[in-house]
Design a protein around this motif. Structure first.
Motif, mmCIF file in Angstrom:
data_model
loop_
_atom_site.group_PDB
_atom_site.id
_atom_site.type_symbol
_atom_site.label_atom_id
_atom_site.label_comp_id
_atom_site.label_asym_id
_atom_site.label_seq_id
_atom_site.Cartn_x
_atom_site.Cartn_y
_atom_site.Cartn_z
ATOM 1 N N SER A 1 -48.883 -70.639 -6.818
ATOM 2 C CA SER A 1 -49.592 -69.365 -6.855
ATOM 3 C C SER A 1 -48.572 -68.233 -6.971
ATOM 4 O O SER A 1 -47.355 -68.436 -6.827
ATOM 5 C CB SER A 1 -50.429 -69.176 -5.595
ATOM 6 N N ARG A 2 -49.068 -67.035 -7.215
ATOM 7 C CA ARG A 2 -48.163 -65.891 -7.331
ATOM 8 C C ARG A 2 -47.333 -65.706 -6.063
ATOM 9 O O ARG A 2 -46.107 -65.570 -6.109
ATOM 10 C CB ARG A 2 -48.961 -64.621 -7.610
ATOM 11 N N ASN A 3 -48.008 -65.657 -4.920
ATOM 12 C CA ASN A 3 -47.285 -65.425 -3.674
ATOM 13 C C ASN A 3 -46.332 -66.559 -3.351
ATOM 14 O O ASN A 3 -45.250 -66.333 -2.801
ATOM 15 C CB ASN A 3 -48.277 -65.213 -2.526
ATOM 16 N N GLU A 4 -46.718 -67.775 -3.691
ATOM 17 C CA GLU A 4 -45.811 -68.903 -3.472
ATOM 18 C C GLU A 4 -44.567 -68.773 -4.328
ATOM 19 O O GLU A 4 -43.449 -69.033 -3.871
ATOM 20 C CB GLU A 4 -46.527 -70.217 -3.775
ATOM 21 N N ARG A 5 -44.738 -68.366 -5.570
ATOM 22 C CA ARG A 5 -43.572 -68.209 -6.442
ATOM 23 C C ARG A 5 -42.666 -67.086 -5.950
ATOM 24 O O ARG A 5 -41.440 -67.183 -6.000
ATOM 25 C CB ARG A 5 -44.011 -67.939 -7.885
ATOM 26 N N LEU A 6 -43.264 -66.008 -5.447
ATOM 27 C CA LEU A 6 -42.476 -64.879 -4.969
ATOM 28 C C LEU A 6 -41.704 -65.198 -3.698
ATOM 29 O O LEU A 6 -40.624 -64.648 -3.463
ATOM 30 C CB LEU A 6 -43.374 -63.670 -4.720
ATOM 31 N N THR A 7 -42.239 -66.060 -2.842
ATOM 32 C CA THR A 7 -41.650 -66.244 -1.506
ATOM 33 C C THR A 7 -41.086 -67.640 -1.266
ATOM 34 O O THR A 7 -40.422 -67.854 -0.253
ATOM 35 C CB THR A 7 -42.698 -65.959 -0.414
ATOM 36 N N ASN A 8 -41.345 -68.575 -2.169
ATOM 37 C CA ASN A 8 -40.889 -69.945 -1.963
ATOM 38 C C ASN A 8 -39.375 -69.980 -1.743
ATOM 39 O O ASN A 8 -38.613 -69.405 -2.511
ATOM 40 C CB ASN A 8 -41.272 -70.800 -3.180
ATOM 41 N N ARG A 9 -38.938 -70.618 -0.674
ATOM 42 C CA ARG A 9 -37.529 -70.814 -0.307
ATOM 43 C C ARG A 9 -36.875 -69.578 0.302
ATOM 44 O O ARG A 9 -35.672 -69.595 0.618
ATOM 45 C CB ARG A 9 -36.705 -71.305 -1.503
ATOM 46 N N LEU B 1 -32.587 -60.102 -4.142
ATOM 47 C CA LEU B 1 -32.003 -60.031 -5.477
ATOM 48 C C LEU B 1 -31.575 -61.417 -5.955
ATOM 49 O O LEU B 1 -31.913 -61.840 -7.073
ATOM 50 C CB LEU B 1 -30.817 -59.072 -5.508
ATOM 51 N N ASP B 2 -30.838 -62.135 -5.112
ATOM 52 C CA ASP B 2 -30.433 -63.493 -5.485
ATOM 53 C C ASP B 2 -31.651 -64.398 -5.655
ATOM 54 O O ASP B 2 -31.680 -65.261 -6.547
ATOM 55 C CB ASP B 2 -29.504 -64.084 -4.420
ATOM 56 N N HIS B 3 -32.659 -64.190 -4.815
ATOM 57 C CA HIS B 3 -33.870 -65.012 -4.892
ATOM 58 C C HIS B 3 -34.588 -64.806 -6.219
ATOM 59 O O HIS B 3 -34.990 -65.779 -6.878
ATOM 60 C CB HIS B 3 -34.798 -64.661 -3.733
ATOM 61 N N PHE B 4 -34.730 -63.557 -6.657
ATOM 62 C CA PHE B 4 -35.407 -63.281 -7.927
ATOM 63 C C PHE B 4 -34.624 -63.888 -9.094
ATOM 64 O O PHE B 4 -35.221 -64.392 -10.049
ATOM 65 C CB PHE B 4 -35.593 -61.779 -8.120
ATOM 66 N N PHE B 5 -33.320 -63.849 -9.011
ATOM 67 C CA PHE B 5 -32.502 -64.478 -10.052
ATOM 68 C C PHE B 5 -32.797 -65.972 -10.116
ATOM 69 O O PHE B 5 -33.032 -66.520 -11.201
ATOM 70 C CB PHE B 5 -31.023 -64.237 -9.755
ATOM 71 N N GLU B 6 -32.786 -66.634 -8.980
ATOM 72 C CA GLU B 6 -33.007 -68.083 -8.949
ATOM 73 C C GLU B 6 -34.407 -68.448 -9.433
ATOM 74 O O GLU B 6 -34.598 -69.418 -10.181
ATOM 75 C CB GLU B 6 -32.781 -68.613 -7.526
ATOM 76 N N VAL B 7 -35.401 -67.681 -8.996
ATOM 77 C CA VAL B 7 -36.782 -67.989 -9.382
ATOM 78 C C VAL B 7 -36.982 -67.765 -10.878
ATOM 79 O O VAL B 7 -37.631 -68.569 -11.563
ATOM 80 C CB VAL B 7 -37.776 -67.154 -8.564
ATOM 81 N N PHE C 1 -34.703 -67.967 -13.221
ATOM 82 C CA PHE C 1 -34.010 -69.045 -13.917
ATOM 83 C C PHE C 1 -34.830 -70.331 -13.878
ATOM 84 O O PHE C 1 -35.039 -70.983 -14.902
ATOM 85 C CB PHE C 1 -32.637 -69.278 -13.281
ATOM 86 N N ASP C 2 -35.312 -70.690 -12.693
ATOM 87 C CA ASP C 2 -36.084 -71.929 -12.563
ATOM 88 C C ASP C 2 -37.374 -71.876 -13.377
ATOM 89 O O ASP C 2 -37.774 -72.876 -13.997
ATOM 90 C CB ASP C 2 -36.415 -72.185 -11.090
ATOM 91 N N TRP C 3 -38.039 -70.718 -13.378
ATOM 92 C CA TRP C 3 -39.302 -70.577 -14.119
ATOM 93 C C TRP C 3 -39.061 -70.699 -15.618
ATOM 94 O O TRP C 3 -39.805 -71.381 -16.330
ATOM 95 C CB TRP C 3 -39.964 -69.245 -13.775
#
Length: 304
Positions: free
Chosen positions: A121-129, A208-214, A216-218
């Motif tokens: 879901s959107r929130n899961e993608r935003l907050t996962n990990r 910031l690092d989290h958004f980069f990783e997400v 990239f993975d997406w």
């Protein structure tokens, strides 16, 4: 042939007979000056649009609604004020339809790939990990701010797809460095909490690092799923993701994202719908206009 209609009974955007009035045309022209080749407008504040069009805030809002109702704007993600992020305003995002039939009978500028899967879901993608406290701070911002952030994440993912479509991605290197710079410029200014709190609590840590990783993975996930399914040998110059609204009618697990690609591939179908679910399917259409109007709402290509 029966005219297609919207759910509220008004004419559907494809082939709609409504014409743009002078004020609406002026606003659309202003938005076009800031749009990329896929029709996405970012970073333009309301004050700038008012200055360019002469519209007051109420009239500007009305004309945006008018453009949405006729399908010239696929979707509008309202920006948020500094009441959400301390000392920073985030402008709206507009998704324009550059292949709207009233813009002329020229060959398609862009092509469309709709991808649906049983995914995060959107929130899961935003907050996962994310650490629990950081994820909680993020979710506490509320739906309006989360919608803005999710569309930013989609844009970061689009950036990587545009530069690496058809090839493997590298987590570190020239392309990811350009993404890190984009994220740093846009997200480093966004702070949550109260200034009197200590710096660690005031600054939005790890995001910031989290958004980069997400992102990239997406992007790697989409390439893995779509390469070989869509337009063999095609290399787009630009890819833009349009996340569809999450369903409120019992189909919450099916996540849909539409990819607008520029330019449209030559001698190939201009619209592909791929549902990567048990019993799913892949179908090709000549263009987006051949999609059922209800599907276009479902895919986030039209907004009620």
């Amino acid at each position: 042939m029966r005219q297609q209609v919207r759910k509220d009974g008004r004419p559907a955007a494809p082939g709609a007979s409504g014409r743009l009035g002078a004020a609406t045309r002026v606003l659309f022209a202003a938005l076009l000056t800031f749009a990329d080749q896929c029709g996405v407008v970012t970073g333009v504040g309301e004050a700038k649009l008012r200055a360019m069009t002469g519209l007051n805030p109420l009239a500007l809002k009305h004309q945006v609604v008018r453009l949405v109702s006729l399908g010239f704007i696929r979707g509008h993600v309202p920006g948020v004020s500094n009441g959400f992020f301390v000392g920073a305003r985030v402008p709206s995002t507009y998704y324009l339809n550059l292949d709207h039939p009233q813009l002329g009978e020229q060959s398609l500028r862009c092509a469309l790939l709709v991808y649906a899967e049983d995914g995060l879901s959107r929130n899961e993608r935003l907050t996962n990990r994310l650490p629990f406290d950081v994820a909680g701070a993020l979710l506490s911002l509320g739906p309006a701010a989360l919608d803005v952030l999710y569309h930013k994440l989609a844009r970061y993912t689009s950036h990587l797809l545009s530069l690496t479509w058809g090839g493997p991605g590298e987590r570190y290197g020239e392309v990811p460095a350009s993404l890190a710079g984009m994220i740093g410029r846009e997200l480093a200014q966004l702070k949550v909490g109260k200034p009197e709190q200590n710096e660690a609590g005031y600054y939005w840590p790890k995001v910031l690092d989290h958004f980069f990783e997400v992102a990239f993975d997406w992007s790697e996930h989409l390439k893995q799923k779509l390469n070989g399914k869509a337009w063999p040998g095609y290399q787009p110059q630009l890819v833009r993701l349009i996340p569809a609204p999450e369903s409120e009618e019992g189909n919450d697990s099916l996540m849909i994202v539409s990819l607008i690609v520029y330019p449209a591939p030559e001698n190939q179908k201009g619209c592909i719908v791929y549902k990567d679910v048990p019993g799913g399917f892949l179908r090709e259409f000549d263009s987006e206009a051949d999609l059922d109007v209800w599907n276009r709402y479902e895919f986030g290509l039209l907004t009620e």
